[in-house]
Each structure stands twice: as C-alpha cells, then as structure tokens.
Design a protein around this motif. Structure first.
Motif, PDB file in Angstrom:
ATOM      1  N   VAL A   1      20.632  19.827  96.026  1.00 36.88           N
ATOM      2  CA  VAL A   1      21.515  20.978  96.067  1.00 36.88           C
ATOM      3  C   VAL A   1      20.929  22.133  96.716  1.00 36.88           C
ATOM      4  O   VAL A   1      19.796  22.269  96.993  1.00 36.88           O
ATOM      5  N   PHE A   2      21.886  22.676  97.331  1.00 38.37           N
ATOM      6  CA  PHE A   2      21.518  24.006  97.936  1.00 38.37           C
ATOM      7  C   PHE A   2      22.174  25.157  97.298  1.00 38.37           C
ATOM      8  O   PHE A   2      23.258  25.471  97.070  1.00 38.37           O
ATOM      9  N   THR A   3      21.009  26.408  96.639  1.00 43.80           N
ATOM     10  CA  THR A   3      21.480  27.468  96.185  1.00 43.80           C
ATOM     11  C   THR A   3      22.055  28.492  96.945  1.00 43.80           C
ATOM     12  O   THR A   3      21.321  28.858  97.856  1.00 43.80           O
ATOM     13  N   ALA A   4      23.302  28.835  97.013  1.00 45.46           N
ATOM     14  CA  ALA A   4      24.005  29.771  97.745  1.00 45.46           C
ATOM     15  C   ALA A   4      23.532  31.142  97.773  1.00 45.46           C
ATOM     16  O   ALA A   4      23.296  31.676  96.611  1.00 45.46           O
ATOM     17  N   VAL A   5      23.058  31.690  98.874  1.00 39.33           N
ATOM     18  CA  VAL A   5      22.699  33.049  98.832  1.00 39.33           C
ATOM     19  C   VAL A   5      23.500  34.012  99.669  1.00 39.33           C
ATOM     20  O   VAL A   5      23.859  33.296 100.744  1.00 39.33           O
ATOM     21  N   PRO A   6      23.967  35.077  99.417  1.00 43.06           N
ATOM     22  CA  PRO A   6      24.944  35.947 100.538  1.00 43.06           C
ATOM     23  C   PRO A   6      24.119  36.366 101.632  1.00 43.06           C
ATOM     24  O   PRO A   6      22.977  36.547 101.557  1.00 43.06           O
ATOM     25  N   VAL A   7      24.889  36.374 102.603  1.00 42.72           N
ATOM     26  CA  VAL A   7      24.072  37.094 103.877  1.00 42.72           C
ATOM     27  C   VAL A   7      24.219  38.735 103.665  1.00 42.72           C
ATOM     28  O   VAL A   7      25.229  39.113 103.392  1.00 42.72           O
ATOM     29  N   PRO A   8      23.346  39.526 103.960  1.00 40.73           N
ATOM     30  CA  PRO A   8      23.111  40.872 103.731  1.00 40.73           C
ATOM     31  C   PRO A   8      24.249  41.311 104.578  1.00 40.73           C
ATOM     32  O   PRO A   8      24.430  40.892 105.743  1.00 40.73           O
ATOM     33  N   PRO A   9      25.129  42.511 104.223  1.00 44.03           N
ATOM     34  CA  PRO A   9      26.306  42.933 105.090  1.00 44.03           C
ATOM     35  C   PRO A   9      25.548  43.361 106.345  1.00 44.03           C
ATOM     36  O   PRO A   9      24.528  44.099 106.335  1.00 44.03           O
TER      37      PRO A   9
END
Length: 103
Positions: A82-90
């Motif tokens: 699995v890949f844990t989703a991390v948001p891209v900084p604005p």
C-alpha cells in the motif's frame, strides 16, 4: 499553467480504470476492508497521477495485487503493498500545460 490545490500524488500502479474508462483506486479503509474510490485526475507527474478528488490524506492506496481483491473484501494489515496518501502542499505543485491531462 494551473496550480493543483488539495491534490494527492498517487502512484500510477495504484490507479486503474473501470468499465466506462473512469479512473478508480482501491484503498484499505479503517475496518481493513477494500473500498473502491472514483478519482478525478488532473494530469500525470512523473510516475504518479495528480489526484484532485477521491483520495485523502492518510488513505492507504493498494498498489499491488489488485487483480486478486475487490470492494468489501477483508485485508490483513501488511499483506498487500500500500501507499499512504499524503497531500501536496498548496502551491508546491504547478500543473504545466505540457503534461498529459486526464478527462
């Protein structure tokens, strides 16, 4: 040139298409069951997709073994890649017109 806000970088191997050709992903939910998500993809970015809808910070995106599982199936933690989703900084990622845009 567009800026991607609240976007997630998802590895391309974790995204497939449904029968209508729409992008989808399988994630492991809090109950350790497989859940299918419909995605909105802005474009590619290297070997990832810029996902603007359908994935959230902390989602566990299944990236291997998707042929053997389906929505609702139980998952043993650690049994699948699995890949844990991390948001891209604005503002950190700018979508360039030269990228491969997805409908």
């Amino acid at each position: 040139q567009r800026t991607a806000h609240n976007a997630i970088l998802a590895p391309q191997e974790g995204v497939s298409r449904d029968r209508r050709g729409q992008p989808i992903a399988l994630v492991v939910n809090a109950q350790n069951q497989v859940e299918q998500r419909d995605l909105t993809i802005l474009q590619d970015h290297g070997n990832s997709w810029i996902v603007t809808k359908g994935l959230s910070d902390g989602d566990r995106l299944i990236v291997e073994g998707v042929q053997k599982i389906g929505p609702g199936m139980p998952v043993v933690p650690g049994a699948l890649a699995v890949f844990t989703a991390v948001p891209v900084p604005p503002g950190a990622l700018t979508a360039v017109a030269g990228g491969h845009q997805q409908p």
